[in-house]
Design a protein around this motif. Sequence first.
Motif, PDB file in Angstrom:
ATOM      1  N   CYS A   1       0.782  -1.358   0.189  1.00 24.93           N
ATOM      2  CA  CYS A   1      -0.576  -0.161  -0.367  1.00 24.93           C
ATOM      3  C   CYS A   1       0.690   1.221  -0.012  1.00 24.93           C
ATOM      4  CB  CYS A   1      -1.030   0.218   0.954  1.00 24.93           C
ATOM      5  SG  CYS A   1      -2.121  -1.732   1.382  1.00 24.93           S
ATOM      6  N   VAL A   2       0.035   2.233  -1.233  1.00 21.36           N
ATOM      7  CA  VAL A   2       1.660   3.389  -1.102  1.00 21.36           C
ATOM      8  C   VAL A   2       0.967   4.389  -1.186  1.00 21.36           C
ATOM      9  CG1 VAL A   2       3.037   1.852  -2.662  1.00 21.36           C
ATOM     10  CG2 VAL A   2       1.265   3.856  -3.835  1.00 21.36           C
ATOM     11  N   GLY A   3       1.208   5.743  -0.219  1.00 22.60           N
ATOM     12  CA  GLY A   3       0.129   7.470  -0.771  1.00 22.60           C
ATOM     13  C   GLY A   3       1.046   7.909  -2.209  1.00 22.60           C
ATOM     14  N   LEU A   4      -0.182   7.424  -3.168  1.00 29.15           N
ATOM     15  CA  LEU A   4      -0.406   8.393  -4.614  1.00 29.15           C
ATOM     16  C   LEU A   4      -0.022   9.837  -4.398  1.00 29.15           C
ATOM     17  CD1 LEU A   4      -2.108   5.545  -6.737  1.00 29.15           C
ATOM     18  CD2 LEU A   4       0.173   5.698  -6.204  1.00 29.15           C
ATOM     19  N   PRO A   5       1.391   9.888  -5.404  1.00 25.08           N
ATOM     20  CA  PRO A   5       1.276  11.493  -5.475  1.00 25.08           C
ATOM     21  C   PRO A   5       0.469  12.094  -6.336  1.00 25.08           C
ATOM     22  CG  PRO A   5       3.021  10.424  -6.166  1.00 25.08           C
ATOM     23  CD  PRO A   5       2.579   9.640  -6.104  1.00 25.08           C
ATOM     24  N   SER A   6       0.642  13.006  -5.586  1.00 31.88           N
ATOM     25  CA  SER A   6      -0.737  14.183  -6.648  1.00 31.88           C
ATOM     26  C   SER A   6       0.293  15.892  -7.532  1.00 31.88           C
ATOM     27  CB  SER A   6      -1.295  15.101  -5.591  1.00 31.88           C
ATOM     28  OG  SER A   6      -2.897  15.749  -6.442  1.00 31.88           O
ATOM     29  N   ASN A   7      -0.992  15.866  -8.644  1.00 27.75           N
ATOM     30  CA  ASN A   7       0.200  16.302  -9.566  1.00 27.75           C
ATOM     31  C   ASN A   7      -1.069  17.296 -10.193  1.00 27.75           C
ATOM     32  OD1 ASN A   7       1.032  18.190 -10.531  1.00 27.75           O
ATOM     33  ND2 ASN A   7       3.491  16.695 -11.340  1.00 27.75           N
ATOM     34  N   GLN A   8      -1.250  18.166 -11.331  1.00 35.88           N
ATOM     35  CA  GLN A   8      -2.328  18.617 -12.202  1.00 35.88           C
ATOM     36  C   GLN A   8      -2.212  18.717 -12.975  1.00 35.88           C
ATOM     37  OE1 GLN A   8      -3.943  21.808 -10.165  1.00 35.88           O
ATOM     38  NE2 GLN A   8      -5.426  21.469  -9.160  1.00 35.88           N
ATOM     39  N   THR A   9      -2.214  18.239 -14.064  1.00 35.37           N
ATOM     40  CA  THR A   9      -2.395  18.347 -15.609  1.00 35.37           C
ATOM     41  C   THR A   9      -2.341  20.156 -15.664  1.00 35.37           C
ATOM     42  OG1 THR A   9      -5.730  18.821 -16.553  1.00 35.37           O
ATOM     43  CG2 THR A   9      -3.995  16.371 -16.370  1.00 35.37           C
ATOM     44  N   PRO A  10      -2.011  20.940 -17.541  1.00 30.33           N
ATOM     45  CA  PRO A  10      -2.254  21.952 -17.880  1.00 30.33           C
ATOM     46  C   PRO A  10      -3.361  22.505 -17.459  1.00 30.33           C
ATOM     47  CG  PRO A  10      -1.313  20.625 -18.857  1.00 30.33           C
ATOM     48  CD  PRO A  10      -1.448  19.591 -17.841  1.00 30.33           C
ATOM     49  N   SER A  11      -4.901  21.415 -17.790  1.00 26.88           N
ATOM     50  CA  SER A  11      -6.046  21.970 -17.763  1.00 26.88           C
ATOM     51  C   SER A  11      -6.624  21.738 -16.160  1.00 26.88           C
ATOM     52  CB  SER A  11      -6.858  20.945 -18.443  1.00 26.88           C
ATOM     53  OG  SER A  11      -6.497  19.734 -18.109  1.00 26.88           O
ATOM     54  N   GLY A  12      -5.847  21.077 -15.648  1.00 28.67           N
ATOM     55  CA  GLY A  12      -6.160  21.737 -13.863  1.00 28.67           C
ATOM     56  C   GLY A  12      -7.136  20.316 -13.521  1.00 28.67           C
ATOM     57  N   GLU A  13      -6.758  18.976 -13.938  1.00 26.72           N
ATOM     58  CA  GLU A  13      -6.597  18.592 -13.810  1.00 26.72           C
ATOM     59  C   GLU A  13      -6.392  17.554 -12.575  1.00 26.72           C
ATOM     60  OE1 GLU A  13      -9.492  16.139 -16.553  1.00 26.72           O
ATOM     61  OE2 GLU A  13      -8.183  16.115 -17.252  1.00 26.72           O
ATOM     62  N   THR A  14      -7.342  16.854 -11.220  1.00 28.72           N
ATOM     63  CA  THR A  14      -5.778  16.369 -10.444  1.00 28.72           C
ATOM     64  C   THR A  14      -5.500  14.661 -10.816  1.00 28.72           C
ATOM     65  OG1 THR A  14      -6.613  18.108  -8.723  1.00 28.72           O
ATOM     66  CG2 THR A  14      -6.394  15.655  -8.283  1.00 28.72           C
ATOM     67  N   TYR A  15      -4.076  13.958 -10.663  1.00 26.44           N
ATOM     68  CA  TYR A  15      -3.579  13.417 -11.345  1.00 26.44           C
ATOM     69  C   TYR A  15      -2.756  12.943 -10.439  1.00 26.44           C
ATOM     70  CZ  TYR A  15       0.521  14.625 -13.818  1.00 26.44           C
ATOM     71  OH  TYR A  15       1.608  15.217 -14.035  1.00 26.44           O
ATOM     72  N   SER A  16      -2.228  11.541 -10.716  1.00 25.19           N
ATOM     73  CA  SER A  16      -1.084  11.189  -9.925  1.00 25.19           C
ATOM     74  C   SER A  16       0.312  10.807 -10.877  1.00 25.19           C
ATOM     75  CB  SER A  16      -1.114   9.915  -8.964  1.00 25.19           C
ATOM     76  OG  SER A  16      -0.046   9.412  -8.406  1.00 25.19           O
ATOM     77  N   PRO A  17       1.378  11.357 -10.743  1.00 21.20           N
ATOM     78  CA  PRO A  17       2.338  10.634 -11.624  1.00 21.20           C
ATOM     79  C   PRO A  17       2.381   9.333 -11.390  1.00 21.20           C
ATOM     80  CG  PRO A  17       2.974  12.403 -10.220  1.00 21.20           C
ATOM     81  CD  PRO A  17       1.662  11.799  -9.973  1.00 21.20           C
ATOM     82  N   PHE A  18       2.446   8.798 -10.495  1.00 19.83           N
ATOM     83  CA  PHE A  18       2.880   7.999 -10.387  1.00 19.83           C
ATOM     84  C   PHE A  18       2.456   6.749 -11.723  1.00 19.83           C
ATOM     85  CE2 PHE A  18       1.567   3.277  -9.571  1.00 19.83           C
ATOM     86  CZ  PHE A  18       2.702   2.710  -8.795  1.00 19.83           C
ATOM     87  N   TRP A  19       0.999   7.194 -12.676  1.00 19.47           N
ATOM     88  CA  TRP A  19       0.873   6.207 -13.435  1.00 19.47           C
ATOM     89  C   TRP A  19       1.655   6.748 -14.212  1.00 19.47           C
ATOM     90  CZ3 TRP A  19      -1.425   2.471 -11.581  1.00 19.47           C
ATOM     91  CH2 TRP A  19      -2.292   3.248  -9.944  1.00 19.47           C
ATOM     92  N   THR A  20       1.851   8.301 -14.977  1.00 15.88           N
ATOM     93  CA  THR A  20       3.159   8.221 -16.004  1.00 15.88           C
ATOM     94  C   THR A  20       4.284   7.822 -15.868  1.00 15.88           C
ATOM     95  OG1 THR A  20       2.604  10.591 -14.969  1.00 15.88           O
ATOM     96  CG2 THR A  20       1.359  10.389 -16.672  1.00 15.88           C
ATOM     97  N   THR A  21       5.056   7.863 -14.795  1.00 20.63           N
ATOM     98  CA  THR A  21       6.310   7.481 -14.544  1.00 20.63           C
ATOM     99  C   THR A  21       6.437   6.153 -14.367  1.00 20.63           C
ATOM    100  OG1 THR A  21       5.877   9.486 -12.301  1.00 20.63           O
ATOM    101  CG2 THR A  21       7.902   7.431 -12.727  1.00 20.63           C
ATOM    102  N   THR A  22       5.500   5.261 -14.422  1.00 16.60           N
ATOM    103  CA  THR A  22       5.624   3.302 -14.534  1.00 16.60           C
ATOM    104  C   THR A  22       4.724   3.411 -15.683  1.00 16.60           C
ATOM    105  OG1 THR A  22       3.031   3.279 -13.967  1.00 16.60           O
ATOM    106  CG2 THR A  22       4.479   3.226 -12.200  1.00 16.60           C
ATOM    107  N   GLY A  23       4.535   4.232 -16.629  1.00 17.08           N
ATOM    108  CA  GLY A  23       3.941   4.525 -18.143  1.00 17.08           C
ATOM    109  C   GLY A  23       2.472   3.788 -18.702  1.00 17.08           C
ATOM    110  N   GLN A  24       2.205   3.541 -17.103  1.00 18.29           N
ATOM    111  CA  GLN A  24       0.558   2.804 -17.098  1.00 18.29           C
ATOM    112  C   GLN A  24      -0.527   3.917 -18.356  1.00 18.29           C
ATOM    113  OE1 GLN A  24      -0.564   0.033 -14.036  1.00 18.29           O
ATOM    114  NE2 GLN A  24       1.390   1.191 -13.303  1.00 18.29           N
ATOM    115  N   ALA A  25       0.008   5.614 -17.734  1.00 16.83           N
ATOM    116  CA  ALA A  25      -1.253   6.021 -19.113  1.00 16.83           C
ATOM    117  C   ALA A  25      -0.006   7.008 -19.516  1.00 16.83           C
ATOM    118  CB  ALA A  25      -1.324   6.886 -17.205  1.00 16.83           C
ATOM    119  N   ALA A  26      -0.308   7.312 -20.979  1.00 16.66           N
ATOM    120  CA  ALA A  26       0.544   7.664 -21.379  1.00 16.66           C
ATOM    121  C   ALA A  26       0.669   9.786 -21.009  1.00 16.66           C
ATOM    122  CB  ALA A  26      -0.422   7.495 -23.082  1.00 16.66           C
TER     123      ALA A  26
END
Length: 140
Positions: free
Chosen positions: A9-34
């Motif tokens: 179990c982890v605490g997914l970190p937080s970031n915002q897209t240029p349009s202001g949507e919240t996301y976790s960079p974990f998914w992009t760092t791991t390549g699971q989200a493009a």
Amino acid sequence: ADTGSHYVCVGLPSNQTPSGETYSPFWTTTGQAASPAKAATWPKPGPWCICMWAFARMFEQHPEFSELVECEATNYWVVQNYDLAKNNECRALEALCRRCDLEGDGTKRDGIRKKCEMARKLCPAEAEKCSADTDGSCTP
């Protein structure tokens, strides 16, 4: 459906897209989200349990992921079932043991302390000491 062993179990970190949507960079760092925009449709930042086998594979490329681990929520089954003969699992185990101080006096299960001690002694300190084969075993 994903039937993995979601025990790390982890605490997914937080970031915002240029349009202001919240996301976790974990998914992009791991390549699971493009992209961050795609990651905004994935689980949001905060608590999340990931597959222990995936954590071991990701840890090889991103050792900083061990800092995301929520020790109190991670299941001891992980320690018991990581294979010390497989480099990626051994290194992930050593990192979990160190992060969660599982060799310390606060760990009540003697078997957990002993397995962590073995991982500390057996695992290479750096990923470069051997490379993981496709099955996760170590090739010097």
